[in-house]
Write an enzyme that holds these catalytic residues in place. Sequence first.
Site, mmCIF file in Angstrom:
data_model
loop_
_atom_site.group_PDB
_atom_site.id
_atom_site.type_symbol
_atom_site.label_atom_id
_atom_site.label_comp_id
_atom_site.label_asym_id
_atom_site.label_seq_id
_atom_site.Cartn_x
_atom_site.Cartn_y
_atom_site.Cartn_z
ATOM 1 C CB THR A 203 -0.945 -0.019 1.222
ATOM 2 O OG1 THR A 203 -1.836 -1.121 1.057
ATOM 3 C CG2 THR A 203 -1.745 1.249 1.345
ATOM 4 C CB THR B 97 0.688 -3.820 6.288
ATOM 5 O OG1 THR B 97 -0.574 -3.776 5.634
ATOM 6 C CG2 THR B 97 1.340 -2.455 6.260
HETATM 7 N N1 LIG Z 1 -1.477 -2.058 3.861
HETATM 8 C C1 LIG Z 1 -0.937 -2.895 2.977
HETATM 9 O O1 LIG Z 1 0.197 -2.766 2.602
HETATM 10 C C2 LIG Z 1 -1.776 -3.990 2.505
HETATM 11 C C3 LIG Z 1 -1.373 -4.323 1.136
HETATM 12 N N2 LIG Z 1 -2.436 -4.663 0.374
HETATM 13 C C4 LIG Z 1 -0.274 -5.377 1.105
HETATM 14 O O2 LIG Z 1 0.394 -5.479 0.162
HETATM 15 O O3 LIG Z 1 -0.017 -6.112 2.005
#
Ligand SMILES: NC(=O)C[C@H](N)C(=O)O
EC number: 3.5.1.1
Length: 333
Positions: free
Chosen positions: A12, A86
């Site tokens: 993200t 994340t």
């Molecule tokens: N907040 C994030 O990074 C989630 C994201 N979709 C990921 O690649 O894990």
Amino acid sequence: MRRIQVVATGGTIASRAGAEGRRATVLAKELLASVGPLPADAEVSARDIVTRGSYAFDTADLLALAREVRGALREGADAVVMTHGTDTMEETAFLFDLAFDDPRPIVLTGAQRPFDDRAADGPANLGDALAVAAADAARGHGPLLVFDGSAFPARGVRKSDTMSAHAFTAPGRGPALRVMDRLVTPLWQPRPSPRLPLDLDLPRLPRVDVVPVYPGADGLFIRSSLAAGAAGVVVAAVGAGNAGPELVEAVAEAVAAGHPVLICSRVHSGPVAPLYAGGGAELQRVGAVFADDLSPWQARLLLAVASAIPGRSPEELVRAWLAGENPLSGSGA
Ligand SMILES: NC(=O)C[C@H](N)C(=O)O
């Protein structure tokens, strides 16, 4: 002058809105440019490995990320900062914890709000990660996950909120460092985890599945997982490490057939223990390994890594690692 190597992988922090949903497209140089002033006494260089959501990573990707860290350290970087989604950051951080025993900081960070959000949290997190990477106080902590002003050791860190910018906690442990206005304050010094002699050039890690426990859960998933070639299984048990009789029976079969079974809890916080007759006590009696307070997701990597080491019993390696012992001692390796 400290040399900090930034490696970007997507997530993200690197995402923008698009017709099909958010997509990671922002490259390392642009991420770095968003941070503002960089640590004064550091030379920061940046490169991209992949630009993807971390939910799409498999263990081949995780090994590729570890090879990138190894390469940066071999080239003489004083610290590595990895931007990462994340969703699975706690797994990548933990794999690095298992694979490296270098005192130089290896710092992971990301964001909950995308790069093109008016209140993007990525620039502040990356700024904090660089401050941690440049700090003497971060040396010898093992890999750190820096998020929303806290730096967590890899072991025990968990994503604990799907949306909030305060996305990570380490239940029962807490952060080891705080970062405020780029100032790094040590809180406690984690004891480094023992390193496992993992060959990072493997194409992927052996299959290990996580099987959940819930009222009525039977042995189906454990048997299917082993039939699909899993080296072992992690049970996300209820409470302090319990499961019903049908699932316990499948665990007994798996262990008897030589497949290690690790017991974790589906509860967010606290260790597991073999306390209850027919439940945890029976799981221990049939040979399952109680994995302390490791999350099922980190335990899965521990068992997968242990299963990838030739000539050693994965169960013995896991038991030694959980006991904080050097898994190589006594092996002559
Ligand atoms: N907040 C994030 O990074 C989630 C994201 N979709 C990921 O690649 O894990």
